[in-house]
Scaffold this motif. Structure first.
Motif, PDB file in Angstrom:
ATOM      1  N   TYR A 147       6.747  -6.172  -3.545  1.00 49.82           N
ATOM      2  CA  TYR A 147       6.851  -4.886  -2.846  1.00 49.82           C
ATOM      3  C   TYR A 147       6.334  -3.760  -3.735  1.00 49.82           C
ATOM      4  CZ  TYR A 147       8.858  -1.347   0.257  1.00 49.82           C
ATOM      5  OH  TYR A 147       9.027  -0.293   1.114  1.00 49.82           O
ATOM      6  N   ASP A 148       6.776  -3.746  -4.970  1.00 49.77           N
ATOM      7  CA  ASP A 148       6.377  -2.675  -5.885  1.00 49.77           C
ATOM      8  C   ASP A 148       4.897  -2.755  -6.248  1.00 49.77           C
ATOM      9  OD1 ASP A 148       7.301  -0.389  -7.458  1.00 49.77           O
ATOM     10  OD2 ASP A 148       6.830  -1.622  -9.203  1.00 49.77           O
ATOM     11  N   LYS A 149       4.374  -3.964  -6.301  1.00 55.85           N
ATOM     12  CA  LYS A 149       2.981  -4.148  -6.713  1.00 55.85           C
ATOM     13  C   LYS A 149       1.986  -3.959  -5.577  1.00 55.85           C
ATOM     14  CE  LYS A 149      -0.014  -7.483  -9.095  1.00 55.85           C
ATOM     15  NZ  LYS A 149      -0.083  -8.814  -9.745  1.00 55.85           N
ATOM     16  N   TYR A 150       2.344  -4.413  -4.377  1.00 54.07           N
ATOM     17  CA  TYR A 150       1.345  -4.494  -3.317  1.00 54.07           C
ATOM     18  C   TYR A 150       1.499  -3.492  -2.177  1.00 54.07           C
ATOM     19  CZ  TYR A 150       0.180  -8.915  -5.583  1.00 54.07           C
ATOM     20  OH  TYR A 150      -0.189  -9.873  -6.498  1.00 54.07           O
ATOM     21  N   ARG A 151       2.653  -2.890  -2.010  1.00 56.34           N
ATOM     22  CA  ARG A 151       2.786  -1.877  -0.966  1.00 56.34           C
ATOM     23  C   ARG A 151       1.970  -0.645  -1.345  1.00 56.34           C
ATOM     24  NH1 ARG A 151       6.531  -1.854   3.599  1.00 56.34           N
ATOM     25  NH2 ARG A 151       6.973  -4.084   3.909  1.00 56.34           N
ATOM     26  N   THR A 152       1.203  -0.122  -0.403  1.00 57.69           N
ATOM     27  CA  THR A 152       0.333   1.015  -0.697  1.00 57.69           C
ATOM     28  C   THR A 152       1.061   2.341  -0.489  1.00 57.69           C
ATOM     29  OG1 THR A 152      -0.530   0.969   1.566  1.00 57.69           O
ATOM     30  CG2 THR A 152      -1.769  -0.229  -0.119  1.00 57.69           C
ATOM     31  N   LEU A 163      13.422  17.698   8.852  1.00 58.64           N
ATOM     32  CA  LEU A 163      13.593  16.244   8.949  1.00 58.64           C
ATOM     33  C   LEU A 163      12.229  15.659   9.271  1.00 58.64           C
ATOM     34  CD1 LEU A 163      15.235  13.615   9.127  1.00 58.64           C
ATOM     35  CD2 LEU A 163      15.728  14.178  11.517  1.00 58.64           C
ATOM     36  N   PHE A 164      11.709  14.811   8.374  1.00 61.38           N
ATOM     37  CA  PHE A 164      10.340  14.312   8.467  1.00 61.38           C
ATOM     38  C   PHE A 164      10.380  12.790   8.471  1.00 61.38           C
ATOM     39  CE2 PHE A 164       6.122  13.245   6.803  1.00 61.38           C
ATOM     40  CZ  PHE A 164       5.294  14.159   7.442  1.00 61.38           C
ATOM     41  N   ILE A 165      10.150  12.196   9.645  1.00 60.93           N
ATOM     42  CA  ILE A 165      10.202  10.739   9.826  1.00 60.93           C
ATOM     43  C   ILE A 165       8.778  10.215  10.020  1.00 60.93           C
ATOM     44  CG2 ILE A 165      11.103   8.868  11.268  1.00 60.93           C
ATOM     45  CD1 ILE A 165      13.325  10.843  12.152  1.00 60.93           C
ATOM     46  N   HIS A 166       8.402   9.202   9.263  1.00 59.31           N
ATOM     47  CA  HIS A 166       7.042   8.669   9.403  1.00 59.31           C
ATOM     48  C   HIS A 166       7.033   7.160   9.211  1.00 59.31           C
ATOM     49  CE1 HIS A 166       6.427   8.260   4.939  1.00 59.31           C
ATOM     50  NE2 HIS A 166       7.307   9.236   4.917  1.00 59.31           N
ATOM     51  N   TRP A 167       6.101   6.517   9.878  1.00 58.04           N
ATOM     52  CA  TRP A 167       5.965   5.066   9.757  1.00 58.04           C
ATOM     53  C   TRP A 167       4.543   4.657  10.126  1.00 58.04           C
ATOM     54  CZ3 TRP A 167       8.215   7.693  13.680  1.00 58.04           C
ATOM     55  CH2 TRP A 167       7.862   7.376  14.997  1.00 58.04           C
ATOM     56  N   LYS A 168       4.137   3.502   9.611  1.00 54.27           N
ATOM     57  CA  LYS A 168       2.795   2.991   9.863  1.00 54.27           C
ATOM     58  C   LYS A 168       2.820   1.978  11.001  1.00 54.27           C
ATOM     59  CE  LYS A 168       1.083   3.494   5.108  1.00 54.27           C
ATOM     60  NZ  LYS A 168       0.551   2.772   3.920  1.00 54.27           N
ATOM     61  N   THR A 184      -7.212  -0.098   1.423  1.00 56.79           N
ATOM     62  CA  THR A 184      -8.169  -1.122   1.006  1.00 56.79           C
ATOM     63  C   THR A 184      -7.499  -2.106   0.055  1.00 56.79           C
ATOM     64  OG1 THR A 184      -9.988   0.452   1.224  1.00 56.79           O
ATOM     65  CG2 THR A 184     -10.410  -1.544  -0.045  1.00 56.79           C
ATOM     66  N   TYR A 185      -7.724  -3.407   0.304  1.00 57.23           N
ATOM     67  CA  TYR A 185      -7.063  -4.452  -0.469  1.00 57.23           C
ATOM     68  C   TYR A 185      -8.071  -5.438  -1.034  1.00 57.23           C
ATOM     69  CZ  TYR A 185      -2.965  -2.855   2.188  1.00 57.23           C
ATOM     70  OH  TYR A 185      -1.988  -2.096   2.749  1.00 57.23           O
ATOM     71  N   THR A 186      -7.746  -5.973  -2.201  1.00 55.98           N
ATOM     72  CA  THR A 186      -8.426  -7.169  -2.686  1.00 55.98           C
ATOM     73  C   THR A 186      -7.800  -8.343  -1.947  1.00 55.98           C
ATOM     74  OG1 THR A 186      -6.815  -7.537  -4.441  1.00 55.98           O
ATOM     75  CG2 THR A 186      -8.713  -6.134  -4.968  1.00 55.98           C
ATOM     76  N   LEU A 187      -8.384  -9.515  -2.104  1.00 55.54           N
ATOM     77  CA  LEU A 187      -7.813 -10.691  -1.454  1.00 55.54           C
ATOM     78  C   LEU A 187      -6.403 -10.961  -1.985  1.00 55.54           C
ATOM     79  CD1 LEU A 187      -8.178 -12.937   0.552  1.00 55.54           C
ATOM     80  CD2 LEU A 187      -9.385 -14.271  -1.195  1.00 55.54           C
ATOM     81  N   GLU A 188      -6.222 -10.800  -3.284  1.00 55.15           N
ATOM     82  CA  GLU A 188      -4.906 -11.012  -3.883  1.00 55.15           C
ATOM     83  C   GLU A 188      -3.874 -10.037  -3.323  1.00 55.15           C
ATOM     84  OE1 GLU A 188      -2.447 -10.293  -8.026  1.00 55.15           O
ATOM     85  OE2 GLU A 188      -4.606 -10.002  -8.007  1.00 55.15           O
ATOM     86  N   SER A 189      -4.228  -8.755  -3.256  1.00 50.92           N
ATOM     87  CA  SER A 189      -3.249  -7.769  -2.791  1.00 50.92           C
ATOM     88  C   SER A 189      -3.001  -7.876  -1.292  1.00 50.92           C
ATOM     89  CB  SER A 189      -3.706  -6.351  -3.159  1.00 50.92           C
ATOM     90  OG  SER A 189      -4.938  -6.013  -2.536  1.00 50.92           O
ATOM     91  N   ALA A 190      -4.007  -8.339  -0.526  1.00 53.99           N
ATOM     92  CA  ALA A 190      -3.806  -8.535   0.915  1.00 53.99           C
ATOM     93  C   ALA A 190      -2.796  -9.646   1.166  1.00 53.99           C
ATOM     94  CB  ALA A 190      -5.131  -8.865   1.595  1.00 53.99           C
TER      95      ALA A 190
END
Length: 258
Positions: free
Chosen positions: A17-22, A137-142, A197-203
């Motif tokens: 999570y810490d490494k790959y979440r953008t 109050l600021f709510i956001h999501w992808k 944008t992701y590398t194959l590893e991070s994707a």
């Protein structure tokens, strides 16, 4: 796996999570800060902070930033990150339905990619309670794009044919309906698109941070990297990257001045 069970599994993948979440880009936070109406911005509360990816960009000199999450492992990583980066951010373990703060404590409350876990009357009442008059109050999501949805389903259905994840977390209409029943005004919904944008590893690593991965057996997890790499590898561009353009949904409101 039930939603409540999934919610409690994020800490098992804290490293990924810490490494790959953008993170969100600077212009996202510029937009957020431009919405603040209080004369002096003293403090911000970020709920569902995880490892601090949504919290750290909120810090500016003179502003007290507090991140809260229900997961101890996520908070431990967030605290380590803040210490390593010399950021004076406070991280507290708490549930949104029982926020351990006094009434009218914060000028801004942000919630990123987490509101669907606690979109209920009790939580919203608590949010409104700790927000100062005219606080934001600021709510956001992808909401991930169609191709991303299809790829996730193709990968996870290889292990679980009944997998139906990667759908809509929550709709703006559902969020607005909840907020309307409380002491909030000027409720607004907007959308923004930010490329990731992701590398194959991070994707592949990113997929280890979602609910579909948590439900896999130990044996399936051993096979996951190879299979996901094979599927995602077919979608790399000439530079060896894969790009997604999720739609960021934003719903914000202000607390009424009594």
């Amino acid at each position: 796996m039930k939603d409540s069970e999934t919610k409690n599994k994020f800490g098992t993948q804290v490293g990924e999570y810490d490494k790959y979440r953008t993170e969100y880009p600077k212009e996202f936070y510029d937009y957020l800060f431009n919405l603040v109406k209080t004369k002096t911005l003293k403090n911000i509360l970020d709920i569902g902070c995880g490892t601090g990816k949504s919290t750290e960009p909120l810090y500016h000199a003179g502003i007290n930033v507090v991140g809260c999450d229900h997961d101890s492992k996520m908070l431990d990583q967030a605290k380590k990150n803040a210490k390593d980066r010399n950021l004076p951010i406070d991280y507290i373990k708490c549930e949104s339905e029982n926020l351990p703060f006094d009434d009218n404590s914060f000028d801004v409350i942000t919630i990123g990619n987490a509101f669907h876990w606690f979109a209920n009357e009790k939580a919203v009442k608590n949010l409104e309670r700790v927000l100062r008059p005219w606080g934001l109050l600021f709510i956001h999501w992808k909401q991930i794009e169609k191709r991303d949805v299809e790829l996730r389903r193709k990968i996870f259905r290889h292990f679980n044919p009944e997998y139906d994840g990667a759908g809509i977390l929550i709709t703006p209409e559902e969020v607005i309906k909840l907020l309307k029943d409380h002491n909030l005004q000027n409720i607004t919904h907007i959308t923004r698109e930010y490329k990731s944008t992701y590398t194959l590893e991070s994707a592949v690593g990113r997929l280890k941070t979602v609910g579909g991965y948590f439900s896999l057996s130990s044996e399936q997890k051993k096979e996951f990297d190879d299979f996901a790499t094979k599927i995602l590898g077919d979608y790399l561009d000439k530079k060896g990257k894969i790009e997604f353009v999720p739609t960021t949904q934003i719903v914000y409101a202000y607390k009424k001045e009594k």
